[in-house]
Design a protein around this motif. Structure first.
Motif, PDB file in Angstrom:
ATOM      1  N   ILE A  60      37.925  38.106  37.781  1.00  0.00           N
ATOM      2  CA  ILE A  60      38.688  38.267  39.027  1.00  0.00           C
ATOM      3  C   ILE A  60      40.076  37.652  38.879  1.00  0.00           C
ATOM      4  CG2 ILE A  60      38.814  37.487  41.428  1.00  0.00           C
ATOM      5  CD1 ILE A  60      35.657  37.833  41.387  1.00  0.00           C
ATOM      6  N   PHE A  61      40.157  36.469  38.309  1.00  0.00           N
ATOM      7  CA  PHE A  61      41.472  35.844  38.136  1.00  0.00           C
ATOM      8  C   PHE A  61      42.338  36.619  37.138  1.00  0.00           C
ATOM      9  CE2 PHE A  61      39.600  31.985  40.097  1.00  0.00           C
ATOM     10  CZ  PHE A  61      40.577  31.803  41.066  1.00  0.00           C
ATOM     11  N   VAL A  62      41.717  37.181  36.114  1.00  0.00           N
ATOM     12  CA  VAL A  62      42.480  38.003  35.165  1.00  0.00           C
ATOM     13  C   VAL A  62      42.998  39.260  35.868  1.00  0.00           C
ATOM     14  CG1 VAL A  62      42.296  39.463  33.099  1.00  0.00           C
ATOM     15  CG2 VAL A  62      41.337  37.148  33.091  1.00  0.00           C
ATOM     16  N   LYS A  63      42.123  39.887  36.657  1.00  0.00           N
ATOM     17  CA  LYS A  63      42.528  41.086  37.392  1.00  0.00           C
ATOM     18  C   LYS A  63      43.671  40.771  38.353  1.00  0.00           C
ATOM     19  CE  LYS A  63      39.451  44.224  38.545  1.00  0.00           C
ATOM     20  NZ  LYS A  63      38.312  44.902  39.208  1.00  0.00           N
ATOM     21  N   ALA A  64      43.560  39.658  39.075  1.00  0.00           N
ATOM     22  CA  ALA A  64      44.615  39.264  40.012  1.00  0.00           C
ATOM     23  C   ALA A  64      45.920  39.002  39.260  1.00  0.00           C
ATOM     24  CB  ALA A  64      44.185  38.027  40.798  1.00  0.00           C
ATOM     25  N   LEU A 101      49.461  40.980  39.813  1.00  0.00           N
ATOM     26  CA  LEU A 101      50.329  40.076  40.572  1.00  0.00           C
ATOM     27  C   LEU A 101      51.669  40.726  40.934  1.00  0.00           C
ATOM     28  CD1 LEU A 101      50.025  37.250  41.693  1.00  0.00           C
ATOM     29  CD2 LEU A 101      51.143  36.363  39.642  1.00  0.00           C
ATOM     30  N   GLY A 102      52.177  41.581  40.086  1.00  0.00           N
ATOM     31  CA  GLY A 102      53.437  42.275  40.375  1.00  0.00           C
ATOM     32  C   GLY A 102      53.336  43.220  41.555  1.00  0.00           C
ATOM     33  N   LYS A 103      52.113  43.613  41.910  1.00  0.00           N
ATOM     34  CA  LYS A 103      51.907  44.525  43.043  1.00  0.00           C
ATOM     35  C   LYS A 103      51.670  43.772  44.347  1.00  0.00           C
ATOM     36  CE  LYS A 103      49.986  48.160  40.170  1.00  0.00           C
ATOM     37  NZ  LYS A 103      48.806  48.931  39.811  1.00  0.00           N
ATOM     38  N   PHE A 104      51.551  42.449  44.288  1.00  0.00           N
ATOM     39  CA  PHE A 104      51.349  41.652  45.503  1.00  0.00           C
ATOM     40  C   PHE A 104      52.613  41.778  46.355  1.00  0.00           C
ATOM     41  CE2 PHE A 104      51.693  37.392  47.608  1.00  0.00           C
ATOM     42  CZ  PHE A 104      50.676  37.608  48.524  1.00  0.00           C
ATOM     43  N   ALA A 129      48.784  36.503  53.096  1.00  0.00           N
ATOM     44  CA  ALA A 129      48.634  35.299  52.279  1.00  0.00           C
ATOM     45  C   ALA A 129      48.034  35.685  50.924  1.00  0.00           C
ATOM     46  CB  ALA A 129      47.731  34.304  52.982  1.00  0.00           C
ATOM     47  N   PHE A 130      48.379  34.961  49.893  1.00  0.00           N
ATOM     48  CA  PHE A 130      47.815  35.222  48.574  1.00  0.00           C
ATOM     49  C   PHE A 130      46.292  35.104  48.616  1.00  0.00           C
ATOM     50  CE2 PHE A 130      46.225  33.654  44.485  1.00  0.00           C
ATOM     51  CZ  PHE A 130      46.618  34.696  43.661  1.00  0.00           C
ATOM     52  N   SER A 131      45.791  34.143  49.413  1.00  0.00           N
ATOM     53  CA  SER A 131      44.343  33.938  49.508  1.00  0.00           C
ATOM     54  C   SER A 131      43.647  35.184  50.023  1.00  0.00           C
ATOM     55  CB  SER A 131      44.031  32.743  50.405  1.00  0.00           C
ATOM     56  OG  SER A 131      44.536  32.966  51.708  1.00  0.00           O
ATOM     57  N   MET A 152      40.227  39.849  48.734  1.00  0.00           N
ATOM     58  CA  MET A 152      39.885  41.267  48.702  1.00  0.00           C
ATOM     59  C   MET A 152      39.642  41.730  47.262  1.00  0.00           C
ATOM     60  SD  MET A 152      39.491  42.036  51.717  1.00  0.00           S
ATOM     61  CE  MET A 152      38.999  43.716  51.347  1.00  0.00           C
ATOM     62  N   ILE A 153      40.416  41.230  46.322  1.00  0.00           N
ATOM     63  CA  ILE A 153      40.180  41.577  44.904  1.00  0.00           C
ATOM     64  C   ILE A 153      38.788  41.077  44.498  1.00  0.00           C
ATOM     65  CG2 ILE A 153      40.865  41.011  42.528  1.00  0.00           C
ATOM     66  CD1 ILE A 153      43.775  41.115  43.483  1.00  0.00           C
ATOM     67  N   ALA A 154      38.448  39.856  44.890  1.00  0.00           N
ATOM     68  CA  ALA A 154      37.148  39.285  44.530  1.00  0.00           C
ATOM     69  C   ALA A 154      36.009  40.099  45.147  1.00  0.00           C
ATOM     70  CB  ALA A 154      37.071  37.824  44.982  1.00  0.00           C
TER      71      ALA A 154
END
Length: 190
Positions: A57-61, A65-68, A73-75, A80-82
């Motif tokens: 999940i952290f690798v995917k995020a 990250l460039g699409k955030f 909020a980042f959380s 949602m990714i998780a």
């Protein structure tokens, strides 16, 4: 630190990461690892698998990250990714006929009990569609805490940690979401 300051701080960290300071990503990992592990443990009990999924999940995020877009909020974005990653994981487990967590087993048991007859299944399907439609009409400010509370079973305290919004404000938002949903559903069935 209030939620606006937290968001600003996170956005600055994200900008630095995107500009080449990759080591700053560890700040976000340290801050949100408890949230990600909380989500993953709802789908998987084996600790080795939990750690593997959290890392994925952290690798995917990181990769996304460039699409955030900084509209939330980042959380919330990470949450949602998780959730999506864990749902995909659970689907793949079912497809491969492997074991899956008690959460999934309980979910399927409840679904089976509720869906005994074709009429009941049709009725449940219609209610789900009405609810989904009503939820689509809610603002993100109300829909997000409502879904955290009733779809994900999160406590107000955990929601507060993730979103940076106070517990009392979240309770008000969930109450307003329920009230708005009740109004919309009543309007649909009359």
């Amino acid at each position: 630190m209030n939620s606006d300051e937290l968001k600003k701080s996170e956005f600055e960290i994200i900008d630095k990461i995107l500009n080449g300071s990759r080591d700053r990503y560890s700040v976000l990992i340290d801050r949100y690892a408890p949230v990600v592990f909380h989500v993953v443990r709802r789908f998987e009990r084996d600790e080795d698998e939990v750690e593997e999924l959290a890392q994925q999940i952290f690798v995917k995020a990181y990769e996304k990250l460039g699409k955030f877009n900084k509209n939330s909020a980042f959380s919330s974005w990470l949450y949602m990714i998780a959730m999506n990653h864990c749902r995909d994981y659970a689907k793949n487990i079912r497809r491969q006929n492997k074991r899956f967590s008690e959460f999934e087993a309980g979910y399927l048991d409840n679904l089976f009990k509720e869906d005994k007859t074709p009429f009941k299944r049709l009725e449940m399907k219609e209610w789900k569609e009405l609810l989904a439609s009503a939820l689509d009409g809610l603002s993100a400010e109300y829909a997000e805490p409502f879904l955290y509370k009733y779809r994900d079973g999160m406590s107000y305290e955990v929601m507060s940690e993730q979103t940076g919004v106070s517990v009392s404000a979240l309770k008000v938002r969930v109450h307003r979401a329920r009230k708005e949903l009740k109004y919309r559903l009543n309007k649909e069935v009359q």
